[in-house]
Write a protein that holds these residues in place. Structure first.
Motif, short mmCIF file in Angstrom:
data_model
loop_
_atom_site.label_atom_id
_atom_site.label_comp_id
_atom_site.label_asym_id
_atom_site.label_seq_id
_atom_site.Cartn_x
_atom_site.Cartn_y
_atom_site.Cartn_z
N ARG A 59 1.25 -4.07 -1.03
CA ARG A 59 0.33 -3.28 -1.68
C ARG A 59 -0.79 -3.34 -0.70
O ARG A 59 -1.58 -2.42 -0.79
CB ARG A 59 0.11 -4.03 -3.02
CG ARG A 59 -1.01 -3.47 -3.70
CD ARG A 59 -1.01 -4.18 -5.15
NE ARG A 59 -0.22 -3.72 -5.91
CZ ARG A 59 0.94 -4.81 -6.32
NH1 ARG A 59 0.77 -5.99 -5.90
NH2 ARG A 59 2.08 -4.32 -7.15
N TYR A 61 -1.32 -3.19 2.21
CA TYR A 61 -1.44 -2.02 3.35
C TYR A 61 -1.91 -0.81 2.96
O TYR A 61 -2.49 -0.04 3.62
CB TYR A 61 -0.05 -1.78 3.93
CG TYR A 61 0.24 -2.68 4.76
CD1 TYR A 61 0.05 -2.40 6.44
CD2 TYR A 61 0.97 -3.98 4.44
CE1 TYR A 61 0.50 -3.62 7.29
CE2 TYR A 61 1.38 -4.87 5.37
CZ TYR A 61 1.04 -4.85 6.77
OH TYR A 61 1.39 -5.69 7.52
N ARG A 62 -1.95 -0.45 1.53
CA ARG A 62 -2.82 0.63 1.04
C ARG A 62 -1.96 2.00 1.53
O ARG A 62 -2.67 2.89 1.83
CB ARG A 62 -4.14 1.02 0.90
CG ARG A 62 -4.80 -0.35 0.21
CD ARG A 62 -6.16 -0.28 0.50
NE ARG A 62 -6.87 -1.39 0.24
CZ ARG A 62 -8.23 -1.64 0.55
NH1 ARG A 62 -8.94 -0.78 0.95
NH2 ARG A 62 -8.77 -2.83 0.67
N GLU A 66 1.80 3.11 -5.85
CA GLU A 66 2.05 1.91 -6.60
C GLU A 66 3.69 1.67 -7.12
O GLU A 66 4.31 0.84 -7.22
CB GLU A 66 1.19 1.60 -7.74
CG GLU A 66 1.30 0.29 -8.63
CD GLU A 66 1.23 -0.99 -7.59
OE1 GLU A 66 0.23 -0.79 -6.57
OE2 GLU A 66 1.57 -2.01 -7.98
N THR A 114 -3.51 0.24 9.25
CA THR A 114 -4.24 -0.75 8.37
C THR A 114 -5.58 -1.08 9.43
O THR A 114 -6.63 -1.01 8.78
CB THR A 114 -3.63 -1.88 8.09
OG1 THR A 114 -2.50 -1.58 7.34
CG2 THR A 114 -4.45 -2.84 7.27
N ILE A 119 -9.14 -2.30 7.13
CA ILE A 119 -8.36 -2.81 5.91
C ILE A 119 -8.24 -4.29 6.57
O ILE A 119 -7.32 -4.45 7.61
CB ILE A 119 -7.43 -2.20 5.36
CG1 ILE A 119 -7.84 -1.01 4.72
CG2 ILE A 119 -6.73 -3.19 4.40
CD1 ILE A 119 -6.74 -0.22 4.09
#
Length: 172
Positions: A59, A61-62, A66, A114, A119
């Motif tokens: 999660r 890593y976006r 979902e 990422t 992030i």
């Protein structure tokens, strides 16, 4: 033609094609195969005891929607362990090496993505994972490490013949 003669012709053809063969390469491939088995085994065992944390790492890593986070987070350790077992016994080495190379490419792209998006995450490659402080990221080391593992997988794609393997026992 005798069996030795056939072997010499096959070896000459391999050398002529620029591909050296022989027991030394088979032993080197065996070491690579077992080394990659340890990597996958270590990664899978580190995650399988707490799949919720593995899903949390995915999660962070976006990248995935979902709806795919839990299936990937919970399933990845089993895939890694399956790859480890297949490499350990030496069954379908070339196919496992191809899957390993694809998976490692996905990991490299995920880490690079990422990093590029700013992030801050721990990769979760060997357990744990998730958001961390920006000063705790190790993207370059993780990418270089995974490139090393990718080179091991690519070696096995092109040199899957190894000693002490089910493939050799089955003459594959």
């Amino acid at each position: 033609m005798s069996e030795k003669g056939v072997a010499r012709v096959a070896e000459s053809e391999s050398v002529a094609r620029g591909r050296a063969t022989g027991p030394a390469f088979e032993w080197l491939s065996t070491a690579v195969r077992l080394g990659l088995a340890v990597v996958w085994g270590w990664a899978g065992l580190a995650k399988i005891s707490d799949p919720a944390v593995a899903a949390q790492a995915v999660r962070a890593y976006r990248i995935l929607p979902e709806s795919l986070v839990k299936p990937v987070g919970y399933g990845l350790p089993f895939l890694e362990l399956a790859l480890a077992v297949l490499l350990l016994v030496g069954l379908a080495v070339r196919a496992v090496a191809v899957i390993s190379a694809i998976l490692l490419l996905v990991f490299i792209v995920g880490i690079a993505s990422t990093w590029a998006r700013g992030i801050a995450v721990d990769c979760g490659c060997f357990g744990g994972g998730g958001a961390v402080a920006a000063s705790q990221t190790q993207y370059l080391q993780e990418i270089l490490r995974d490139i090393g593992f990718l080179l091991m997988a690519l070696w096995l794609v092109f040199r899957p013949r190894t000693k002490a393997s089910v493939d050799a026992w089955l003459s594959l």
